[in-house]
Scaffold this motif. Sequence first.
Motif, short mmCIF file in Angstrom:
data_model
loop_
_atom_site.label_atom_id
_atom_site.label_comp_id
_atom_site.label_asym_id
_atom_site.label_seq_id
_atom_site.Cartn_x
_atom_site.Cartn_y
_atom_site.Cartn_z
N ILE A 2 -37.32 -13.34 -1.05
CA ILE A 2 -38.40 -13.64 -2.22
C ILE A 2 -38.15 -14.94 -2.44
O ILE A 2 -39.35 -15.49 -2.98
CB ILE A 2 -38.16 -12.51 -3.39
CG1 ILE A 2 -38.44 -10.99 -3.09
CG2 ILE A 2 -38.85 -12.82 -4.56
CD1 ILE A 2 -38.05 -10.03 -4.01
N LEU A 6 -41.33 -17.70 -2.83
CA LEU A 6 -41.91 -17.93 -3.89
C LEU A 6 -41.80 -19.55 -4.23
O LEU A 6 -42.75 -20.19 -4.86
CB LEU A 6 -41.13 -17.47 -5.33
CG LEU A 6 -41.75 -15.81 -5.48
CD1 LEU A 6 -40.74 -15.30 -6.54
CD2 LEU A 6 -43.19 -15.64 -5.75
N TRP A 17 -51.45 -14.18 -5.05
CA TRP A 17 -50.30 -12.90 -5.47
C TRP A 17 -50.31 -11.78 -4.44
O TRP A 17 -49.34 -11.55 -4.05
CB TRP A 17 -50.55 -12.68 -7.00
CG TRP A 17 -49.66 -13.21 -7.87
CD1 TRP A 17 -50.32 -13.80 -9.08
CD2 TRP A 17 -48.20 -13.63 -7.73
NE1 TRP A 17 -49.24 -14.39 -9.72
CE2 TRP A 17 -48.06 -14.38 -8.89
CE3 TRP A 17 -47.46 -13.25 -6.95
CZ2 TRP A 17 -46.88 -14.96 -9.48
CZ3 TRP A 17 -45.91 -13.77 -7.26
CH2 TRP A 17 -45.90 -14.66 -8.44
N ARG A 21 -47.15 -10.92 -2.09
CA ARG A 21 -46.59 -9.71 -1.94
C ARG A 21 -46.64 -9.30 -0.44
O ARG A 21 -45.65 -8.72 -0.09
CB ARG A 21 -47.70 -8.83 -2.86
CG ARG A 21 -46.88 -7.31 -3.54
CD ARG A 21 -47.65 -6.86 -4.52
NE ARG A 21 -47.30 -5.70 -5.04
CZ ARG A 21 -47.44 -4.26 -4.49
NH1 ARG A 21 -48.28 -4.29 -3.40
NH2 ARG A 21 -46.95 -3.18 -5.11
N ASP A 40 -42.26 -4.99 -6.79
CA ASP A 40 -42.59 -5.75 -8.26
C ASP A 40 -41.66 -6.10 -9.04
O ASP A 40 -41.53 -6.90 -9.59
CB ASP A 40 -43.99 -4.77 -8.83
CG ASP A 40 -45.02 -4.33 -7.99
OD1 ASP A 40 -45.45 -5.29 -7.32
OD2 ASP A 40 -45.65 -3.26 -8.02
N ILE A 43 -39.75 -9.11 -7.74
CA ILE A 43 -40.21 -10.16 -7.82
C ILE A 43 -40.07 -10.77 -9.36
O ILE A 43 -39.75 -11.82 -9.43
CB ILE A 43 -41.87 -10.20 -7.61
CG1 ILE A 43 -42.06 -10.10 -5.97
CG2 ILE A 43 -42.54 -11.32 -8.23
CD1 ILE A 43 -43.49 -9.93 -5.74
N HIS A 46 -36.66 -11.76 -9.93
CA HIS A 46 -36.42 -13.20 -9.36
C HIS A 46 -36.95 -14.29 -10.33
O HIS A 46 -36.21 -15.27 -10.61
CB HIS A 46 -36.94 -13.21 -8.18
CG HIS A 46 -36.63 -14.72 -7.45
ND1 HIS A 46 -35.22 -14.86 -6.88
CD2 HIS A 46 -37.34 -15.76 -7.01
CE1 HIS A 46 -35.11 -16.12 -6.36
NE2 HIS A 46 -36.49 -16.57 -6.49
N CYS A 47 -38.20 -13.98 -10.76
CA CYS A 47 -38.85 -14.92 -11.85
C CYS A 47 -37.85 -15.26 -13.08
O CYS A 47 -37.83 -16.20 -13.43
CB CYS A 47 -39.99 -14.42 -12.35
SG CYS A 47 -41.34 -14.62 -10.88
N TYR A 59 -47.76 -12.64 -12.59
CA TYR A 59 -47.60 -11.52 -11.54
C TYR A 59 -48.10 -10.15 -12.37
O TYR A 59 -48.76 -9.50 -11.82
CB TYR A 59 -46.23 -11.52 -10.97
CG TYR A 59 -46.12 -10.38 -9.93
CD1 TYR A 59 -46.86 -10.58 -8.64
CD2 TYR A 59 -45.52 -9.19 -9.87
CE1 TYR A 59 -46.93 -9.60 -7.87
CE2 TYR A 59 -45.22 -8.24 -9.05
CZ TYR A 59 -46.11 -8.60 -8.03
OH TYR A 59 -46.00 -7.48 -7.06
#
Length: 250
Positions: A2, A6, A17, A21, A40, A43, A46-47, A59
Amino acid sequence: VIGTILENAQVNSARDWSNIRKSILDHEINRGQFTTNNIDAMILGHCTKIKRYDLGASYVSFLNQEDVKLNIATIGKYLKLIYFKNQENCLETGKPCDKAQEEIITKHYHDLRKDYPVLDSLTLENVVLALSLTSRWKECLDLLKEIKITAVPTAAAYSAVIAAAFLNNEEALGWTLLDEILMLDKLPGSVSLLAYVTYKGLCQHCSQTLDNFVLTDQEFAELKSEIFEKVIVGRDVFVKTNPEELEKFK
């Protein structure tokens, strides 16, 4: 996987997106750790980790556009992201998050309660984090009790509520919760100290930040010492924590 994807991705549209994904799910290194059920939440997690809160919000907007129903893990991660996105501003101003953010938080909290009458402790803690930044922060006290049914609340959850107490002019409650967290052999996070500093810099009549409130290094150290002496040391330091943990806080 990921992180790598990203870092190199350009996100300008819903299609971007969708491609990101899909590339994560179809990646050759993926041996089942990424699925449509958890992608989901991972992600968003991680953000938050890399402090790209704008990317996480983007997202979620994509998921909403695609009519993807957020599952319990995804909502929890989103609430956590919202907390860290708004935490600094709330500490600086001594005020709850803005109305738009509060509406998002309360909507997702209501959705969780509607779909999952009984919430797990991890989800509850993410709710506590986000809700602590709103005008409904006192509901976090009951949520902490709910967490205690199956687990011990983390220092992060306690610290968020302690900070909310100070920022909402409930100093006595803040000290009570600080004492409680230490009795659980946990040390409060820095957000508690920063909230107390902000509380000291607010006009107690109108709750506005004083324009010329600037702490010198010495004043900051004195405030930290006040918390340390009032609660960390308290009645018996060796009952509440061990010398190594104590030294870390100092």
